[in-house]
Structure formats: structure tokens, C-alpha cells
Design a protein around this motif. Structure first.
Motif, PDB file in Angstrom:
ATOM      1  N   GLY A 257       1.123  -1.263  -0.201  1.00 34.92           N
ATOM      2  CA  GLY A 257       0.213   0.323   0.237  1.00 34.92           C
ATOM      3  C   GLY A 257       0.693   1.459  -0.169  1.00 34.92           C
ATOM      4  O   GLY A 257       0.518   1.762   1.101  1.00 34.92           O
ATOM      5  N   GLY A 258       2.138   1.157  -0.538  1.00 31.21           N
ATOM      6  CA  GLY A 258       3.476   2.086  -1.131  1.00 31.21           C
ATOM      7  C   GLY A 258       3.531   3.023  -0.426  1.00 31.21           C
ATOM      8  O   GLY A 258       4.335   3.652   0.446  1.00 31.21           O
ATOM      9  N   LYS A 259       3.424   2.013   1.930  1.00 34.06           N
ATOM     10  CA  LYS A 259       4.549   1.864   2.169  1.00 34.06           C
ATOM     11  C   LYS A 259       5.376   0.977   2.301  1.00 34.06           C
ATOM     12  O   LYS A 259       5.489  -0.221   2.077  1.00 34.06           O
ATOM     13  N   ASP A 260       6.701   1.062   2.838  1.00 36.72           N
ATOM     14  CA  ASP A 260       7.782   0.583   3.070  1.00 36.72           C
ATOM     15  C   ASP A 260       7.627  -0.754   4.700  1.00 36.72           C
ATOM     16  O   ASP A 260       7.434  -0.013   5.808  1.00 36.72           O
ATOM     17  N   PHE A 261       8.365  -2.389   4.492  1.00 39.76           N
ATOM     18  CA  PHE A 261       8.573  -2.636   4.963  1.00 39.76           C
ATOM     19  C   PHE A 261       9.666  -3.357   5.131  1.00 39.76           C
ATOM     20  O   PHE A 261       9.889  -3.863   3.878  1.00 39.76           O
ATOM     21  N   GLY A 262      10.247  -2.989   5.949  1.00 36.80           N
ATOM     22  CA  GLY A 262      11.789  -3.746   5.798  1.00 36.80           C
ATOM     23  C   GLY A 262      12.897  -3.503   6.504  1.00 36.80           C
ATOM     24  O   GLY A 262      12.513  -2.928   7.387  1.00 36.80           O
ATOM     25  N   PRO A 263      13.967  -4.168   6.776  1.00 40.63           N
ATOM     26  CA  PRO A 263      14.319  -5.788   6.463  1.00 40.63           C
ATOM     27  C   PRO A 263      13.576  -6.664   6.407  1.00 40.63           C
ATOM     28  O   PRO A 263      13.367  -6.688   7.352  1.00 40.63           O
ATOM     29  N   CYS A 264      13.197  -7.203   5.326  1.00 43.78           N
ATOM     30  CA  CYS A 264      12.182  -8.562   5.862  1.00 43.78           C
ATOM     31  C   CYS A 264      12.737  -9.761   5.039  1.00 43.78           C
ATOM     32  O   CYS A 264      13.495  -9.140   4.269  1.00 43.78           O
ATOM     33  N   LEU A 265      12.368 -11.303   5.145  1.00 43.34           N
ATOM     34  CA  LEU A 265      13.075 -12.092   4.986  1.00 43.34           C
ATOM     35  C   LEU A 265      12.429 -13.023   4.437  1.00 43.34           C
ATOM     36  O   LEU A 265      11.032 -13.224   5.681  1.00 43.34           O
ATOM     37  N   LEU A 266      11.527 -13.567   3.304  1.00 39.10           N
ATOM     38  CA  LEU A 266      10.833 -14.874   2.834  1.00 39.10           C
ATOM     39  C   LEU A 266      11.367 -15.445   3.976  1.00 39.10           C
ATOM     40  O   LEU A 266      12.351 -16.696   3.442  1.00 39.10           O
ATOM     41  N   GLU A 267      10.370 -16.283   4.255  1.00 43.14           N
ATOM     42  CA  GLU A 267      10.342 -17.443   4.760  1.00 43.14           C
ATOM     43  C   GLU A 267       9.439 -18.575   5.130  1.00 43.14           C
ATOM     44  O   GLU A 267       9.523 -19.748   4.927  1.00 43.14           O
ATOM     45  N   ALA A 268       8.220 -18.078   3.793  1.00 41.43           N
ATOM     46  CA  ALA A 268       8.153 -19.823   3.367  1.00 41.43           C
ATOM     47  C   ALA A 268       6.677 -18.941   1.650  1.00 41.43           C
ATOM     48  O   ALA A 268       6.550 -17.883   2.797  1.00 41.43           O
ATOM     49  N   VAL A 269       6.941 -19.957   1.207  1.00 46.37           N
ATOM     50  CA  VAL A 269       6.224 -19.698  -0.126  1.00 46.37           C
ATOM     51  C   VAL A 269       4.964 -21.304  -0.238  1.00 46.37           C
ATOM     52  O   VAL A 269       5.361 -22.105  -0.060  1.00 46.37           O
ATOM     53  N   GLU A 270       3.605 -20.303   0.005  1.00 44.18           N
ATOM     54  CA  GLU A 270       2.271 -21.672   0.337  1.00 44.18           C
ATOM     55  C   GLU A 270       1.376 -21.213  -0.783  1.00 44.18           C
ATOM     56  O   GLU A 270       1.322 -20.202  -1.044  1.00 44.18           O
ATOM     57  N   THR A 271       0.959 -22.656  -0.817  1.00 41.92           N
ATOM     58  CA  THR A 271      -0.550 -21.912  -1.256  1.00 41.92           C
ATOM     59  C   THR A 271      -1.911 -21.948  -0.430  1.00 41.92           C
ATOM     60  O   THR A 271      -1.356 -22.710   1.189  1.00 41.92           O
ATOM     61  N   ASP A 272      -3.062 -21.549  -1.126  1.00 43.78           N
ATOM     62  CA  ASP A 272      -4.145 -21.176   0.575  1.00 43.78           C
ATOM     63  C   ASP A 272      -3.970 -23.100   0.283  1.00 43.78           C
ATOM     64  O   ASP A 272      -4.943 -22.878   1.384  1.00 43.78           O
ATOM     65  N   GLY A 273      -4.799 -23.916  -0.383  1.00 46.00           N
ATOM     66  CA  GLY A 273      -5.155 -25.018   0.101  1.00 46.00           C
ATOM     67  C   GLY A 273      -6.822 -24.931  -1.055  1.00 46.00           C
ATOM     68  O   GLY A 273      -7.177 -26.204  -0.602  1.00 46.00           O
ATOM     69  N   ALA A 274      -7.105 -23.900  -0.563  1.00 46.04           N
ATOM     70  CA  ALA A 274      -9.040 -23.509  -0.952  1.00 46.04           C
ATOM     71  C   ALA A 274      -9.187 -23.563  -2.797  1.00 46.04           C
ATOM     72  O   ALA A 274     -10.328 -24.224  -3.095  1.00 46.04           O
ATOM     73  N   SER A 275      -8.108 -23.362  -3.248  1.00 48.66           N
ATOM     74  CA  SER A 275      -8.290 -23.407  -4.248  1.00 48.66           C
ATOM     75  C   SER A 275      -7.918 -24.962  -5.400  1.00 48.66           C
ATOM     76  O   SER A 275      -6.311 -25.071  -4.306  1.00 48.66           O
ATOM     77  N   PRO A 276      -8.641 -25.912  -6.511  1.00 50.00           N
ATOM     78  CA  PRO A 276      -8.589 -26.811  -6.624  1.00 50.00           C
ATOM     79  C   PRO A 276      -7.243 -26.530  -7.525  1.00 50.00           C
ATOM     80  O   PRO A 276      -6.303 -27.396  -7.486  1.00 50.00           O
ATOM     81  N   LEU A 277      -6.709 -25.688  -8.032  1.00 47.31           N
ATOM     82  CA  LEU A 277      -5.733 -25.143  -8.900  1.00 47.31           C
ATOM     83  C   LEU A 277      -4.552 -24.443  -8.578  1.00 47.31           C
ATOM     84  O   LEU A 277      -3.628 -24.156  -8.658  1.00 47.31           O
ATOM     85  N   ASP A 278      -4.781 -24.136  -7.205  1.00 43.47           N
ATOM     86  CA  ASP A 278      -3.268 -23.851  -6.240  1.00 43.47           C
ATOM     87  C   ASP A 278      -2.834 -22.516  -7.185  1.00 43.47           C
ATOM     88  O   ASP A 278      -1.917 -22.099  -7.407  1.00 43.47           O
ATOM     89  N   THR A 279      -3.852 -21.253  -7.010  1.00 38.39           N
ATOM     90  CA  THR A 279      -3.471 -20.708  -8.085  1.00 38.39           C
ATOM     91  C   THR A 279      -3.221 -19.304  -7.087  1.00 38.39           C
ATOM     92  O   THR A 279      -2.901 -18.319  -7.414  1.00 38.39           O
ATOM     93  N   THR A 280      -3.531 -19.603  -5.827  1.00 39.47           N
ATOM     94  CA  THR A 280      -3.648 -18.172  -4.558  1.00 39.47           C
ATOM     95  C   THR A 280      -2.321 -18.954  -4.205  1.00 39.47           C
ATOM     96  O   THR A 280      -2.444 -20.313  -3.814  1.00 39.47           O
ATOM     97  N   ILE A 281      -1.448 -17.722  -3.737  1.00 45.16           N
ATOM     98  CA  ILE A 281       0.212 -17.589  -3.622  1.00 45.16           C
ATOM     99  C   ILE A 281       0.160 -17.355  -2.394  1.00 45.16           C
ATOM    100  O   ILE A 281      -0.189 -16.039  -2.129  1.00 45.16           O
ATOM    101  N   ILE A 282       0.167 -18.272  -0.975  1.00 46.77           N
ATOM    102  CA  ILE A 282       1.078 -16.674   0.221  1.00 46.77           C
ATOM    103  C   ILE A 282       1.893 -17.063   1.048  1.00 46.77           C
ATOM    104  O   ILE A 282       3.167 -17.783   0.511  1.00 46.77           O
ATOM    105  N   LEU A 283       2.843 -15.101   0.823  1.00 47.35           N
ATOM    106  CA  LEU A 283       4.406 -15.158   0.884  1.00 47.35           C
ATOM    107  C   LEU A 283       4.412 -15.047   2.676  1.00 47.35           C
ATOM    108  O   LEU A 283       3.746 -13.605   2.552  1.00 47.35           O
ATOM    109  N   ARG A 284       5.087 -15.693   3.030  1.00 44.81           N
ATOM    110  CA  ARG A 284       4.921 -15.457   4.601  1.00 44.81           C
ATOM    111  C   ARG A 284       6.732 -15.046   4.992  1.00 44.81           C
ATOM    112  O   ARG A 284       7.644 -14.964   4.238  1.00 44.81           O
TER     113      ARG A 284
END
Length: 89
Positions: A55-82
Motif C-alpha cells: 500500500g505504498g508503505k515500505d516494510f523492511g528489512p524482511c526475510l522470505l520465510e515461506a511460500v505456500e498455497t492457500d489449499g482452497a483452490s483446486p488449481l492452487d492459483t493463490t500463493i501465500i508469501l510469509r
């Protein structure tokens, strides 16, 4: 991810974010994640800290901890970045 969403082909309403004191969670379409990785904007898990812009606001520094699917979509089209804010457990 700073400055990257403006050049993506998916509208902002298809991206969601949660900002917590120690973590950031971004939900987006798989194609967006692939594009961010391909362009070198998103670093691999365990890679160097990066600035995340939400939303135009910087948050950092951040480390990518996980990349996951939402599990709700049969095609796994939504990805969650933690992300974990660097310097915090």
C-alpha cells in the motif's frame, strides 16, 4: 517487492496483505509470484533481507520465510508469501 506491483498485469484487488509486528503475509496469484521471482524482485527463501512495499508503505528489512498455497483452490492459483521482519525471532 518495492515498486513491482505497479508493473504487474493483475489488478491490486487480487493481492491481499496482513501486517503484524513481526511478520508480513502477502496472498497473491501464482503468476504474480512467478513474475516477481523471474524479475529478481523476490529473493529465494533464506536469501538476503529485502524491503516489502504494501500500500505504498515500505516494510523492511524482511526475510522470505515461506511460500505456500492457500489449499482452497483446486488449481492452487493463490500463493501465500510469509515474511519475517529481519532482526526479530
Amino acid at each position: 517487492m518495492a515498486g513491482s506491483l505497479s508493473c504487474l498485469s493483475f489488478p491490486a484487488h487480487r493481492h491481499r496483505a496482513s501486517v503484524e509486528p513481526d511478520h508480513l503475509v502477502v496472498s497473491t496469484q501464482a503468476a504474480t509470484v512467478v513474475q516477481l521471482f523471474a524479475e529478481g524482485v523476490l529473493v529465494p527463501i533464506g536469501g538476503p533481507a529485502m524491503t516489502v512495499q504494501i500500500g505504498g508503505k515500505d516494510f523492511g528489512p524482511c526475510l522470505l520465510e515461506a511460500v505456500e498455497t492457500d489449499g482452497a483452490s483446486p488449481l492452487d492459483t493463490t500463493i501465500i508469501l510469509r515474511f519475517r521482519r529481519a532482526g526479530r525471532p
